[in-house]
Design a protein around this motif. Structure first.
Motif, PDB file in Angstrom:
ATOM      1  N   HIS A  13       0.827  -1.217   0.000  1.00  0.00           N
ATOM      2  CA  HIS A  13       0.000   0.000   0.000  1.00  0.00           C
ATOM      3  C   HIS A  13       0.858   1.262   0.000  1.00  0.00           C
ATOM      4  O   HIS A  13       0.381   2.338   0.374  1.00  0.00           O
ATOM      5  CB  HIS A  13      -0.933   0.009   1.214  1.00  0.00           C
ATOM      6  N   PHE A  14       2.104   1.131  -0.441  1.00  0.00           N
ATOM      7  CA  PHE A  14       3.000   2.293  -0.410  1.00  0.00           C
ATOM      8  C   PHE A  14       2.492   3.419  -1.313  1.00  0.00           C
ATOM      9  O   PHE A  14       2.658   4.597  -0.995  1.00  0.00           O
ATOM     10  CB  PHE A  14       4.411   1.884  -0.824  1.00  0.00           C
ATOM     11  N   ALA A 229      10.174  -7.700   0.976  1.00  0.00           N
ATOM     12  CA  ALA A 229       8.919  -7.034   1.311  1.00  0.00           C
ATOM     13  C   ALA A 229       8.274  -7.681   2.540  1.00  0.00           C
ATOM     14  O   ALA A 229       7.774  -6.990   3.437  1.00  0.00           O
ATOM     15  CB  ALA A 229       7.958  -7.087   0.121  1.00  0.00           C
ATOM     16  N   THR A 230       8.285  -9.012   2.590  1.00  0.00           N
ATOM     17  CA  THR A 230       7.725  -9.718   3.747  1.00  0.00           C
ATOM     18  C   THR A 230       8.511  -9.397   5.009  1.00  0.00           C
ATOM     19  O   THR A 230       7.926  -9.213   6.091  1.00  0.00           O
ATOM     20  CB  THR A 230       7.731 -11.235   3.491  1.00  0.00           C
ATOM     21  N   ASN A 292      12.122  -0.835   0.641  1.00  0.00           N
ATOM     22  CA  ASN A 292      11.738  -2.021  -0.148  1.00  0.00           C
ATOM     23  C   ASN A 292      11.572  -1.672  -1.621  1.00  0.00           C
ATOM     24  O   ASN A 292      11.996  -2.440  -2.503  1.00  0.00           O
ATOM     25  CB  ASN A 292      10.426  -2.569   0.397  1.00  0.00           C
ATOM     26  N   LEU A 293      10.991  -0.511  -1.908  1.00  0.00           N
ATOM     27  CA  LEU A 293      10.789  -0.108  -3.299  1.00  0.00           C
ATOM     28  C   LEU A 293      12.129   0.072  -4.011  1.00  0.00           C
ATOM     29  O   LEU A 293      12.281  -0.351  -5.172  1.00  0.00           O
ATOM     30  CB  LEU A 293       9.991   1.201  -3.349  1.00  0.00           C
ATOM     31  N   ARG A 297      13.534  -2.054  -7.316  1.00  0.00           N
ATOM     32  CA  ARG A 297      14.003  -1.426  -8.560  1.00  0.00           C
ATOM     33  C   ARG A 297      15.418  -1.860  -8.897  1.00  0.00           C
ATOM     34  O   ARG A 297      15.762  -2.056 -10.051  1.00  0.00           O
ATOM     35  CB  ARG A 297      13.910   0.099  -8.447  1.00  0.00           C
ATOM     36  N   LYS A 298      16.223  -2.017  -7.852  1.00  0.00           N
ATOM     37  CA  LYS A 298      17.580  -2.483  -8.086  1.00  0.00           C
ATOM     38  C   LYS A 298      17.570  -3.902  -8.637  1.00  0.00           C
ATOM     39  O   LYS A 298      18.310  -4.262  -9.562  1.00  0.00           O
ATOM     40  CB  LYS A 298      18.393  -2.435  -6.777  1.00  0.00           C
ATOM     41  N   GLY A 299      16.680  -4.761  -8.048  1.00  0.00           N
ATOM     42  CA  GLY A 299      16.585  -6.131  -8.530  1.00  0.00           C
ATOM     43  C   GLY A 299      16.086  -6.204  -9.956  1.00  0.00           C
ATOM     44  O   GLY A 299      16.571  -6.995 -10.776  1.00  0.00           O
ATOM     45  N   ALA A 300      15.101  -5.357 -10.292  1.00  0.00           N
ATOM     46  CA  ALA A 300      14.570  -5.350 -11.643  1.00  0.00           C
ATOM     47  C   ALA A 300      15.614  -4.894 -12.638  1.00  0.00           C
ATOM     48  O   ALA A 300      15.728  -5.409 -13.751  1.00  0.00           O
ATOM     49  CB  ALA A 300      13.340  -4.432 -11.718  1.00  0.00           C
TER      50      ALA A 300
END
Length: 301
Positions: A13-14, A229-230, A292-293, A297-300
């Motif tokens: 819900h960010f 995220a978890t 987390n966001l 983005r880094k992972g993507a």
């Protein structure tokens, strides 16, 4: 009780929290930009920043709230101008600050208070604060906030990682902009109290954020199979009781100051109340999900 809501995921819900934050900071951000561009009267700048007059009266009686309110009323009736602040300075002295007065207003104010309390010429002092002093204070406030933010970024980047430091600094800037919004909306006098309130909120907010980040670091070791995220959501809920209890107990003190304090104390307590609530909100709903966001983005990438 909190366990009932643990299924709620802050990271998912960010976007909602970001929209809420944009609404909260919009007034302060626009006001700050307009002020930098030279627009006047966006903030209710007090004598500390724009210059003015300071009067100190020795009323020869124990000063309480009734006395300060009475002196403030006498001043306003005599000058037609509401004082910026009326405070005690010693057991029998009252200090009145206002925007710049002309000679006649100054004489009328002195005469009104002198007649009410039987003062002689040596029982009062009148001083002037130039606008140049206000510019020095503005510069000092900006430098103090900037240095604090940079040092916080370095500390968190060293203790956790750089992305978490950026997330924490974004949360701090968010809190300061919300405070600026409240200063504009409620027309709170913008004076030296803002510097103290801003630095206090910076410390309070970053402390709440570090508690969450520290829990995230611990859970990363314990929850090796969970995604980030978890881990963030679990860590926020793990520290939720602490966040709520700390906020409530601090607010109780601030609200009492807001109710029982003199005008200058109330002008300090109100921004603190707003900042404390905002600091709790940003540490729970902004800093962790933003971290987390940036990881996603880094992972993507």
């Amino acid at each position: 009780m909190i366990d009932r809501f643990r299924s709620f995921r802050f990271t998912e819900h960010f976007k909602l929290f970001a929209i809420i934050s944009l609404v909260l900071i919009s007034v302060g951000l626009v006001g700050l930009i307009l002020t930098v561009c030279g627009v006047q009267n966006v903030f209710n700048f007090d004598i500390d920043f724009v210059g003015g007059t300071t009067m100190q009266f020795d009323v020869h009686t124990s000063v309480d709230r009734t006395v300060t309110d009475n002196v403030g009323q006498l001043f306003e009736q005599a000058t037609g101008m509401k004082p910026s602040s009326v405070t005690t300075s010693g057991s029998t002295s009252v200090t009145v600050k206002s925007l710049e007065l002309n000679d006649q207003q100054r004489i009328d104010a002195v005469n009104a208070v002198s007649e009410a309390y039987g003062l002689s010429e040596g029982d009062y002092q009148v001083e002037y604060v130039s606008a140049s002093v206000g510019k020095d204070l503005t510069r000092a406030a900006f430098v103090a906030s900037l240095v604090a933010v940079v040092l916080i970024l370095i500390y968190i980047a060293f203790r956790f990682e750089f992305k978490s430091g950026v997330a924490a600094v974004c949360a701090l800037i968010h809190d300061l902009l919300v405070m600026l919004s409240m200063y504009i909306i409620f027309r709170i006098p913008f004076n030296i109290n803002f510097i103290a309130a801003a630095l206090t909120i910076l410390g309070y907010s970053i402390n709440a954020t570090i508690v969450v980040f520290d829990r995230i670091r611990e859970n990363k070791k314990l929850m090796k199979t969970g995604n980030f995220a978890t881990i963030v959501d679990t860590s926020i809920w793990d520290t939720m009781t602490r966040s709520i209890n700390t906020t409530i107990t601090t607010l109780i003190v601030m609200v009492m100051l807001l109710i029982l304090g003199v005008s200058s104390i109330r002008n300090f307590a109100l921004p603190l109340c707003i900042g404390i609530v905002c600091g709790c909100y940003s540490s729970v709903c902004i800093s962790g999900p933003l971290w987390n966001l940036m990881n996603k983005r880094k992972g993507a990438k």
